[in-house]
Design a protein around this motif. Structure first.
Motif, PDB file in Angstrom:
ATOM      1  N   ASN A   1      -5.136   0.241  -3.898  1.00 10.83           N
ATOM      2  CA  ASN A   1      -4.640  -0.687  -2.869  1.00 10.83           C
ATOM      3  C   ASN A   1      -3.933  -1.890  -3.488  1.00 10.83           C
ATOM      4  OD1 ASN A   1      -6.429  -3.180  -3.021  1.00 10.83           O
ATOM      5  ND2 ASN A   1      -7.990  -1.625  -2.770  1.00 10.83           N
TER       6      ASN A   1
ATOM      7  N   ALA B 122       0.506  -0.286   8.654  1.00  9.18           N
ATOM      8  CA  ALA B 122       0.486   0.529   7.438  1.00  9.18           C
ATOM      9  C   ALA B 122      -0.807   0.333   6.653  1.00  9.18           C
ATOM     10  CB  ALA B 122       1.696   0.192   6.566  1.00  9.18           C
ATOM     11  N   SER B 123      -1.243  -0.923   6.522  1.00  8.76           N
ATOM     12  CA  SER B 123      -2.462  -1.205   5.775  1.00  8.76           C
ATOM     13  C   SER B 123      -3.701  -0.708   6.513  1.00  8.76           C
ATOM     14  CB  SER B 123      -2.589  -2.710   5.514  1.00  8.76           C
ATOM     15  OG  SER B 123      -1.567  -3.146   4.645  1.00  8.76           O
TER      16      SER B 123
ATOM     17  N   GLU C  35       5.120   7.466  -0.757  1.00  4.75           N
ATOM     18  CA  GLU C  35       3.711   7.860  -0.816  1.00  4.75           C
ATOM     19  C   GLU C  35       2.817   6.623  -0.759  1.00  4.75           C
ATOM     20  OE1 GLU C  35       4.074  11.861  -3.586  1.00  4.75           O
ATOM     21  OE2 GLU C  35       3.374  10.006  -4.498  1.00  4.75           O
ATOM     22  N   PRO C  36       1.548   6.811  -0.406  1.00  2.40           N
ATOM     23  CA  PRO C  36       0.601   5.698  -0.535  1.00  2.40           C
ATOM     24  C   PRO C  36       0.373   5.381  -2.000  1.00  2.40           C
ATOM     25  CG  PRO C  36      -0.569   7.742  -0.037  1.00  2.40           C
ATOM     26  CD  PRO C  36       0.897   8.043   0.095  1.00  2.40           C
TER      27      PRO C  36
ATOM     28  N   VAL D 171      -6.078   7.160  -3.966  1.00  5.92           N
ATOM     29  CA  VAL D 171      -5.410   7.671  -2.764  1.00  5.92           C
ATOM     30  C   VAL D 171      -4.179   8.477  -3.159  1.00  5.92           C
ATOM     31  CG1 VAL D 171      -4.312   6.992  -0.585  1.00  5.92           C
ATOM     32  CG2 VAL D 171      -6.245   5.669  -1.467  1.00  5.92           C
TER      33      VAL D 171
ATOM     34  N   THR E  50       6.518  -3.525   3.803  1.00  2.00           N
ATOM     35  CA  THR E  50       6.465  -2.064   3.824  1.00  2.00           C
ATOM     36  C   THR E  50       7.816  -1.428   4.119  1.00  2.00           C
ATOM     37  OG1 THR E  50       4.157  -2.176   4.566  1.00  2.00           O
ATOM     38  CG2 THR E  50       5.317  -0.088   4.898  1.00  2.00           C
TER      39      THR E  50
ATOM     40  N   ASP F 242       0.805  -1.220   0.000  1.00  2.00           N
ATOM     41  CA  ASP F 242       0.000   0.000   0.000  1.00  2.00           C
ATOM     42  C   ASP F 242       0.839   1.272   0.000  1.00  2.00           C
ATOM     43  OD1 ASP F 242      -2.505  -1.280  -0.052  1.00  2.00           O
ATOM     44  OD2 ASP F 242      -2.381  -1.701   2.090  1.00  2.00           O
ATOM     45  N   TYR F 243       2.171   1.133   0.038  1.00  2.00           N
ATOM     46  CA  TYR F 243       3.066   2.295   0.008  1.00  2.00           C
ATOM     47  C   TYR F 243       4.211   1.998  -0.947  1.00  2.00           C
ATOM     48  CZ  TYR F 243       0.427   3.397   4.183  1.00  2.00           C
ATOM     49  OH  TYR F 243      -0.602   3.638   5.060  1.00  2.00           O
TER      50      TYR F 243
ATOM     51  N   PHE G 113      -3.186  12.006   3.740  1.00  2.00           N
ATOM     52  CA  PHE G 113      -2.565  11.613   5.002  1.00  2.00           C
ATOM     53  C   PHE G 113      -2.018  12.815   5.777  1.00  2.00           C
ATOM     54  CE2 PHE G 113      -2.817   7.789   2.659  1.00  2.00           C
ATOM     55  CZ  PHE G 113      -2.601   6.702   3.495  1.00  2.00           C
TER      56      PHE G 113
ATOM     57  N   TYR H  14      -3.875   2.963   5.911  1.00  2.00           N
ATOM     58  CA  TYR H  14      -4.319   3.186   4.523  1.00  2.00           C
ATOM     59  C   TYR H  14      -5.837   3.002   4.419  1.00  2.00           C
ATOM     60  CZ  TYR H  14      -4.169   2.691  -0.633  1.00  2.00           C
ATOM     61  OH  TYR H  14      -4.352   2.834  -1.991  1.00  2.00           O
ATOM     62  N   ASP H  15      -6.339   1.916   4.992  1.00  2.00           N
ATOM     63  CA  ASP H  15      -7.774   1.637   4.934  1.00  2.00           C
ATOM     64  C   ASP H  15      -8.580   2.684   5.697  1.00  2.00           C
ATOM     65  OD1 ASP H  15      -7.256  -0.605   3.439  1.00  2.00           O
ATOM     66  OD2 ASP H  15      -7.434  -2.009   5.109  1.00  2.00           O
TER      67      ASP H  15
END
Length: 404
Positions: A51, A377-378, A46-47, A239, A72, A40-41, A244, A381-382
């Motif tokens: 996904n 991290a996920s 960056e994200p 995203v 990650t 996810d990154y 963020f 993101y979610d």
């Protein structure tokens, strides 16, 4: 069976990626394609715009047989650690014949020649580069200055990463053979998009993030099956880093007196962040404010992500963790690739994870740290997706890899 591997972000997957996969199959007669993919990154700090499961699905639609998750910690690293971790995972699989990548020069012999020359003078080069950086040069420009005969090669993003892949293969004494094709279309950082050329991922992201997005605008730049897949999705949350911003600001503020403890945050950078924090409005603007000739956008963005995700490691600790990675997660696979997974089970020094809850019981301390970082991290993101789009998150334990 000939097995080729590609390290990718597919952020998003576009015609150039499809071309790479097709050329690898054609030129090497590859029977199977393994992809190591950022989650996810991504390396830019960056994200990812989509996904990891959506992007992995697109990869299998376009010819990948197995898509594995790059943890990650490594996906948010500079080119050297990004490449070394990816090559190490592929080497441990025990069945990869070729590592394939696109490059601006498209000449594997030239890339190997440059890698040999740089490695043979590594200590002197390191000190010369530090001097040039202290005078305001970026790392890439400093290295190109030291080797003017290779300056055109050393000045291009994909060439730089290609050299790191070759360097990693040599460092690990891997039997994997490097293979490159000439990159098509726009430069990596080119944000322009039109119907006549192969746009870069940067260009596609800028188009996708327009307020009045119509997917039809990028139809010509994305392979047909992937385009149809995106069109079929009920939700398509896109995203970007600025989503963020509040989380990044709060994390920096909460750790204001200890910023130098985080990966890639030097004393000088921590002071620069402190001194400018009152000017923080949104993440991308703050990065531009901090950016100098020797502090690139990507370096700064990764540093902020390390603060956000609470990554308190030294560069040596991050590098040393690679050797202790004995499990790797599947994101997607071709259900007809049983011969590939069977070969991995026979030969691998690393285990494929099909069920996260069960596998986590066997993690060593380093793997436990890497997995918890992935989980954090996920989840973040979610949460940002939920806050922006109202899409209810699914816990990482409950997410299933896809089969095509």
């Amino acid at each position: 069976m000939i097995t080729a591997a590609i390290v990718a972000e597919f952020n998003p997957l576009h015609n150039g990626h499809k071309y790479l996969i097709n050329e690898v199959k054609r030129k090497l007669n590859a029977d199977r394609i393994i992809v190591i993919m950022s989650g996810d990154y991504v390396q830019r700090g960056e994200p990812a715009i989509l996904n990891k499961y959506t992007r992995a699905n697109m990869a299998t639609l376009e010819g990948a047989d197995l898509v594995l998750l790059l943890p990650t910690l490594y996906s948010l690293s500079g080119a050297d650690l990004f490449a070394l971790s990816s090559v190490s995972i592929l080497d441990k699989l025990g069945c990869v014949d070729y590592l394939c990548f696109a490059s601006e020069c498209g000449d594997i012999n030239l890339l190997d020649e440059i890698c040999e020359k740089v490695n043979s003078n590594d200590y002197k080069i390191s000190n010369d580069i530090k001097l040039l950086i202290s005078q305001g040069m970026t790392y890439a420009r400093a290295r190109a200055t030291i080797f003017p005969e290779y300056s055109e090669v050393l000045d291009k993003s994909n060439n730089i990463l290609a050299l790191e892949y070759i360097r990693a293969i040599k460092a690990l004494k891997s039997t994997i053979k490097p293979f490159t094709i000439k990159r098509l279309g726009k430069d990596y950082n080119d944000s322009s998009v039109n119907n006549e050329t192969n746009a870069s991922a940067t260009g596609l992201r800028s188009l996708l993030l327009k307020e009045t997005l119509s997917l039809d605008e990028i139809h010509s730049q994305i392979p047909e099956e992937s385009f149809n897949f995106l069109k079929s999705l009920k939700d398509l949350p896109l995203v970007d880093l600025d989503m963020f911003s509040s989380e990044i600001y709060y994390s920096v503020l909460s750790n204001i007196d200890r910023l130098e403890n985080f990966l890639d945050v030097s004393d000088a950078l921590s002071n620069k962040i402190r001194n400018n924090l009152m000017e923080f409005d949104k993440a991308t603007d703050f990065i531009e404010l901090l950016k100098t000739k020797d502090l690139t956008y990507s370096r700064l963005s990764r540093a902020l992500m390390h603060i956000l995700l609470n990554i308190e490691l030294t560069a040596d600790e991050a590098r040393d963790s690679i050797d202790k990675l004995n499990h790797i997660r599947i994101l997607a696979m071709n259900k007809e690739a049983g011969d590939l997974t069977a070969a991995i089970k026979r030969n691998a020094k690393i285990e494929l994870i099909t069920s996260v809850p069960k596998a986590s019981d066997n993690f060593n301390d380093v793997e436990d740290y890497l997995f918890k970082l992935d989980l954090k991290a996920s989840t973040l993101y979610d949460h940002v997706v939920y806050k922006k789009y109202g899409i209810k998150p699914i816990h990482e334990y409950s997410k299933k890899f896809s089969t095509k």
